[in-house]
Design an enzyme around this catalytic site. Structure first.
Site, PDB file in Angstrom:
ATOM      1  N   ARG A 198      -8.704   1.685   9.787  1.00  0.00           N
ATOM      2  CA  ARG A 198      -8.307   0.312  10.098  1.00  0.00           C
ATOM      3  C   ARG A 198      -9.347  -0.417  10.910  1.00  0.00           C
ATOM      4  NH1 ARG A 198      -2.024  -0.249  11.910  1.00  0.00           N
ATOM      5  NH2 ARG A 198      -1.139  -0.117   9.837  1.00  0.00           N
TER       6      ARG A 198
ATOM      7  N   ARG B  38       0.238  -8.585  13.968  1.00  0.00           N
ATOM      8  CA  ARG B  38      -0.447  -7.657  13.052  1.00  0.00           C
ATOM      9  C   ARG B  38      -1.457  -8.383  12.176  1.00  0.00           C
ATOM     10  NH1 ARG B  38       4.098  -4.886   9.807  1.00  0.00           N
ATOM     11  NH2 ARG B  38       2.484  -3.656   8.832  1.00  0.00           N
TER      12      ARG B  38
ATOM     13  N   ARG C 136      11.052  -6.802   3.707  1.00  0.00           N
ATOM     14  CA  ARG C 136      10.812  -5.367   3.613  1.00  0.00           C
ATOM     15  C   ARG C 136      11.656  -4.597   4.635  1.00  0.00           C
ATOM     16  NH1 ARG C 136       4.801  -2.783   4.068  1.00  0.00           N
ATOM     17  NH2 ARG C 136       4.992  -3.118   6.300  1.00  0.00           N
TER      18      ARG C 136
ATOM     19  N   ARG D  86      11.725  -2.616  10.275  1.00  0.00           N
ATOM     20  CA  ARG D  86      10.972  -1.908  11.302  1.00  0.00           C
ATOM     21  C   ARG D  86      10.570  -2.870  12.402  1.00  0.00           C
ATOM     22  NH1 ARG D  86       6.580   0.657   7.504  1.00  0.00           N
ATOM     23  NH2 ARG D  86       5.424  -0.815   8.757  1.00  0.00           N
TER      24      ARG D  86
ATOM     25  N   LYS E 109       0.824  -1.214   0.000  1.00  0.00           N
ATOM     26  CA  LYS E 109       0.000   0.000   0.000  1.00  0.00           C
ATOM     27  C   LYS E 109       0.854   1.258   0.000  1.00  0.00           C
ATOM     28  CE  LYS E 109      -2.547  -0.510   3.690  1.00  0.00           C
ATOM     29  NZ  LYS E 109      -2.061  -1.809   4.190  1.00  0.00           N
TER      30      LYS E 109
END
Ligand SMILES: [Zn+2]
Length: 216
Positions: free
Chosen positions: A85, A168, A124, A157, A13
């Site tokens: 969210r 998550r 990532r 991260r 995204k």
């Protein structure tokens, strides 16, 4: 124009929203980036947010909504990435936009394959200083661990680390998947399968957004 981009963590995204913002001139509102910059600046919201983000939990709705409302009437149009969210956030957003007669024009859902998603998240990384994202498989920095743009440290991260990722996904299933159901009841949602190269996904998104799929 106000566009909501939905999808699980790792659907790409952020990367796609940046490109769309560049190509359309719309303002990219990333709650993740906005929060990370609050954390980096050590603001009151930042300190509060860090506790939640490090464990993969969501920052409370009231804080996010207040932050978003400051930018939602941007005349360039906004591309919302990472918000809403939760059902509470989706309803609050509709309410705030109704009051200023600027409804959400389009919802785009970026769908992914779960196995591909888990693999993608683990590759990532992001620059600690300027937030430039990299992908260790597709788009690594030229020199390992160092940002091409600013020479800052390129890191995984905290919220992309395995335990936080698992949490998550659980949080996403519990809270965000119902947001998609909510939007599907109230307006047309453009479905984009976010697999393939970033260029291929970008082409699909541009086509979906160009086709309109307007509110109601
Ligand atoms: Zn950098």
């Amino acid at each position: 124009m106000r566009i909501v981009l939905l999808g699980p963590p790792g659907a790409g995204k952020g990367t796609q929203a940046r490109r769309l913002a560049e190509s359309t001139g719309m303002t990219h509102l990333s709650t993740g980036d906005m929060l990370r910059s609050e954390v980096a600046s050590g603001t009151e919201l930042g300190l509060l947010a860090k506790k939640f983000m490090d464990s993969g939990d969501l920052v409370p709705d009231s804080n996010i909504i207040a932050m978003i409302q400051q930018h939602i009437d941007d005349p360039a149009g906004v591309l919302l990435d990472g918000f809403p969210r939760t059902i509470v956030q989706a309803k609050s957003l509709d309410k705030a936009l109704d009051q200023i007669s600027l409804p959400v024009d389009q919802v785009v859902h970026m769908a992914v394959d779960i196995d591909e998603l888990i693999r993608r998240l683990s590759s990532r990384v992001v620059c600690k200083e300027c937030h430039t994202p990299y992908n260790l498989e597709l788009d690594p920095p030229l020199e390992s661990g160092i940002c091409d743009q600013c020479a800052g440290d390129v890191i995984v991260r905290d919220d992309d680390k395995p335990d936080a990722v698992k949490n998550r996904m659980k949080v996403y299933e519990e809270l965000t998947a119902p947001v998609l159901d909510y939007y599907q009841l109230h307006r047309n949602v453009a479905e984009v399968m976010a697999t393939g190269t970033p260029d291929a996904v970008f082409a699909k998104l541009t086509k979906a957004i160009g086709s309109g799929a307007p509110f109601n």
